[in-house]
Structures are given as C-alpha cells and as structure tokens.
Motif scaffolding. Structure first.
Motif, PDB file in Angstrom:
ATOM      1  N   MET A   1       0.842  -1.198   0.000  1.00  0.00           N
ATOM      2  CA  MET A   1       0.000   0.000   0.000  1.00  0.00           C
ATOM      3  C   MET A   1       0.879   1.251   0.000  1.00  0.00           C
ATOM      4  O   MET A   1       1.886   1.313   0.708  1.00  0.00           O
ATOM      5  N   ASN A   2       0.509   2.232  -0.795  1.00  0.00           N
ATOM      6  CA  ASN A   2       1.270   3.466  -0.905  1.00  0.00           C
ATOM      7  C   ASN A   2       1.374   4.152   0.457  1.00  0.00           C
ATOM      8  O   ASN A   2       0.380   4.314   1.166  1.00  0.00           O
ATOM      9  N   VAL A  17     -10.731   0.614   5.908  1.00  0.00           N
ATOM     10  CA  VAL A  17     -10.165  -0.732   5.789  1.00  0.00           C
ATOM     11  C   VAL A  17      -9.897  -0.983   4.302  1.00  0.00           C
ATOM     12  O   VAL A  17     -10.820  -0.932   3.492  1.00  0.00           O
ATOM     13  N   TRP A  18      -8.647  -1.244   3.962  1.00  0.00           N
ATOM     14  CA  TRP A  18      -8.238  -1.515   2.573  1.00  0.00           C
ATOM     15  C   TRP A  18      -8.165  -3.031   2.416  1.00  0.00           C
ATOM     16  O   TRP A  18      -7.438  -3.699   3.148  1.00  0.00           O
ATOM     17  N   ALA A  86     -10.918   1.037  -4.397  1.00  0.00           N
ATOM     18  CA  ALA A  86      -9.725   1.697  -3.882  1.00  0.00           C
ATOM     19  C   ALA A  86      -9.252   2.767  -4.864  1.00  0.00           C
ATOM     20  O   ALA A  86      -9.536   2.689  -6.062  1.00  0.00           O
ATOM     21  N   PRO A  87      -8.529   3.791  -4.369  1.00  0.00           N
ATOM     22  CA  PRO A  87      -8.078   4.866  -5.256  1.00  0.00           C
ATOM     23  C   PRO A  87      -7.176   4.379  -6.387  1.00  0.00           C
ATOM     24  O   PRO A  87      -7.139   4.980  -7.456  1.00  0.00           O
ATOM     25  N   ASP A  91      -8.271  -3.134  -5.837  1.00  0.00           N
ATOM     26  CA  ASP A  91      -8.685  -3.448  -4.471  1.00  0.00           C
ATOM     27  C   ASP A  91      -9.948  -2.674  -4.086  1.00  0.00           C
ATOM     28  O   ASP A  91     -10.428  -1.817  -4.837  1.00  0.00           O
ATOM     29  N   LEU A  92     -10.464  -3.008  -2.900  1.00  0.00           N
ATOM     30  CA  LEU A  92     -11.665  -2.359  -2.370  1.00  0.00           C
ATOM     31  C   LEU A  92     -11.328  -1.645  -1.067  1.00  0.00           C
ATOM     32  O   LEU A  92     -10.317  -1.938  -0.417  1.00  0.00           O
ATOM     33  N   MET A  93     -12.201  -0.729  -0.690  1.00  0.00           N
ATOM     34  CA  MET A  93     -12.081  -0.065   0.596  1.00  0.00           C
ATOM     35  C   MET A  93     -13.431  -0.083   1.288  1.00  0.00           C
ATOM     36  O   MET A  93     -14.469   0.062   0.632  1.00  0.00           O
TER      37      MET A  93
END
Length: 366
Positions: A1-2, A17-18, A86-87, A91-93
């Motif tokens: 993750m960045n 939550v990522w 996700a940005p 993925d999802l957030m």
C-alpha cells in the motif's frame, strides 16, 4: 500500500479498511480498529462485513454499496459502512462511520433533561426546602454546623449550574480571545486543589510524580484552560475505581505540552471512550452501575480545540491514560499588538522549544 495513502488515512476520523478483492485485509486505520475487529492478512472478522466484501469482490454488488454493522460491545453502537473501489488498483475499501456518535447532537436535549433530573433536581429541591430556615438560623449563635451544610449544598448546586453555563459559553462564537502567558504546572496544581474534594469523596489518590516545573509556557486564557484541566481531572477521578490511584504527569514533547492522568488496573470500552466526550453522558455518581449524566470531557475538549490542543483517551494492557495536549511557545492568535515584554517572553519560549527539539534530534530516545 502506498505510504502516502497510509499517512492520509491515519489522520481521518472515519474508519478505513483496505481489502483485496478476495476479502483479505491489507490495512486498517486506528479509527476502523475501534469500530470493528480486523486483523491484517485475514478477512474482516465481522461476518456481515466479510460477506459484503466478498460479494463486492465477486462483482455481485454495485459500488458504492452501503450497509450497517454494530460494534461488539455490551452497549453496541451502529456503524454505517460503505464499500467503494480503492483509489488505485483493483482493491476495495470499506469506509466506516459511527452513526451513534454522529447522532449525539440530536440526543443532547434528551440527555440534558436526564442530567437535570438525575444531578440537579434533588439538590435544587433540598436547597429550596431549607432556604426558609436561613432567617431563623442566622439568629442562633450555635447554628454554625447547619449553616456550613447549607453553604456546601448551595456550592454543589452552583458548581453544576456553572458547568452548564461554561458549556454554553465555549460553544458560542469567539468565547476565548486571550493570549495570556500560562505556567502549566501552576495551573495543574490549582486544578488539583479544585477537584480534591471529589477525589476524597471517592477515596481516590492523586499522585504527581511527574510534575516538572521546567516546562515551556503555554498561551491562551488562564481562566478557560483552568476549567478545562479541572474538568479533565474530574473525568479521570470519576473513571477511577473507589480507593484507586491516579498518577498525574506533565511533560513537553516537541512544541507541545502533554498532561497525562494514568489510571492503573482499569479498562475503558470503545463505547465508554466515546461517551466521555458526549455532553451529559457521564456524571458524579460513585456507583458505576448507576446511570451517570454530566458534562464529561465535552467542555475540556471544546476549550482545548480553541487553544489548538486536544483531549483523548489512550489505553494500555494495565492502565488507561487521559491525555490533554496543548501547544507551547508563541500564542495561536497574533492579532493583538504585543508589548516589548511579551515579545521577549515569546522569543525566550520559542528558543527553549527549539533547543529542546534539537536536543532530541541529537540524542534520540531509545
């Protein structure tokens, strides 16, 4: 993750939550951990959240998708959750917000009524019934004890009414406008003297092993900061077990000063932690099982926010810390025209803070 995303999400109030598309948790900020159980490398532990994320990962839901959870506590709060993309990447957030906490404003009037009924109705009635006796008591030379009791009851009622007045004042506009130079150890000692009767009534000991007089000054309103520290200490005393010990320390950390009240051997649930900041959510009852309604940390929090500071509750395995943080050095407001003496004091304070910061860089703590 960045890392940039991590730093950003660590600062937000909402829970984040990522998760991967298979539901595996890659990251959760502190706010999320306080709302729902999560472990890195595993699916979300709440079954509703796990099923929802799994369905979203299999493209069975249209995003964003909103659902609700409840905290796993004796008095659960409602959590509004939404699954979004996700940005970056696939993925999802899951973004979480405590609906119960957000609704506390709507409950304020109901809590106020309960507070007046539980905390003030009896003192008001008792005092009103005794007022006719004053004319007779003052005529009797041996009435010192009864008058002292009457004065004590009037003082208690006045204190509770004063807290309501203060809460209304600090939530108004421009309630705090002063840039006074304040020596925090003196302010803390004065607040300790003010709350000592409450501590004695609960048989709670206030220890001050870490009260350092060599601290940088803080700036603001001595009157309002005194009230913030006193209410903060009252909350620490109310949360302590009868016969318990509260260890008080004041330390400088960089350009900020932290007051820490440590209660050993106690636990504060997430619900109790949030309730402490809701007006009229706590009170002065010495019996933990009884409903408690009082000002709580709302007054301290608002005053500290207007000084650029904060109030928070931290827990460890063996203790709970009530932490009050205040900026040190030059005042937050520079609108007023400074005198030469004030400017010199500000310069000395900032020099001390810079020297302290440089010393920590040269000799970092292990």
């Amino acid at each position: 993750m960045n890392e940039a995303f991590r730093l950003l999400f660590d600062q937000v109030k909402s829970g984040v939550v990522w998760v991967e598309r298979n539901g595996t948790v890659r990251y959760a900020n502190k706010a999320a951990v306080q709302m729902t159980p999560v472990m890195l490398g595993q699916a979300m532990l709440d079954p509703v959240a796990a099923r929802t994320v799994k369905a979203a990962g299999q493209d069975m839901l249209s995003l964003p998708f909103q659902f609700e959870l409840t905290t796993q506590e004796a008095t659960p709060d409602t959590i509004r959750a939404v699954v979004i993309g996700a940005p970056v990447g696939k993925d999802l957030m899951v973004v979480l917000n405590n609906v119960s906490e957000e609704r506390w404003y709507s409950h304020a009037l109901e809590n106020l009524v309960g507070y007046i009924e539980a905390e003030m109705a009896h003192p008001i009635e008792a005092l009103a019934q005794k007022l006719p006796q004053i004319a007779q008591l003052v005529q009797q030379p041996d009435s010192t004890g009864e008058l002292a009791q009457l004065v004590a009851e009037a003082h208690t009622l006045s204190g509770k009414l004063g807290k309501l007045r203060d809460l209304v004042s600090v939530f108004g506009q421009s309630a705090i406008q002063r840039d006074e130079r304040i020596l925090l150890p003196e302010l803390v000692r004065s607040a300790i003297a003010e709350v000592l009767p409450q501590a004695q009534a609960r048989n709670v000991t206030l220890a001050t092993p870490g009260l350092d007089d060599r601290l940088p000054s803080v700036y603001g309103s001595a009157h309002w900061l005194g009230k913030a520290v006193a209410e903060y200490l009252e909350q620490a005393i109310r949360s302590a077990q009868p016969g318990g010990l509260v260890e008080l320390s004041v330390q400088a950390s960089g350009t900020r000063v932290m007051v820490r009240a440590r209660n050993r051997g106690m636990f504060v649930s997430n619900h109790e932690r949030r309730s402490a900041f809701v007006p009229f959510g706590v009170g002065d009852s010495a019996k933990p099982a009884e409903p408690r309604r009082g000002i709580g940390l709302a007054l301290s929090q608002r005053i500290l926010e207007q000084h650029g500071g904060s109030v928070r509750i931290e827990d460890d395995f063996e203790s709970v810390d009530f932490v009050l943080e205040i900026p040190a050095g030059a005042p937050a407001s520079q609108d007023a025209q400074l005198s030469v003496e004030q400017a010199q004091r500000y310069a000395r304070d900032m020099s001390q803070l810079m020297a302290r910061a440089m010393q920590k860089r040269v000799h970092p703590q292990p």
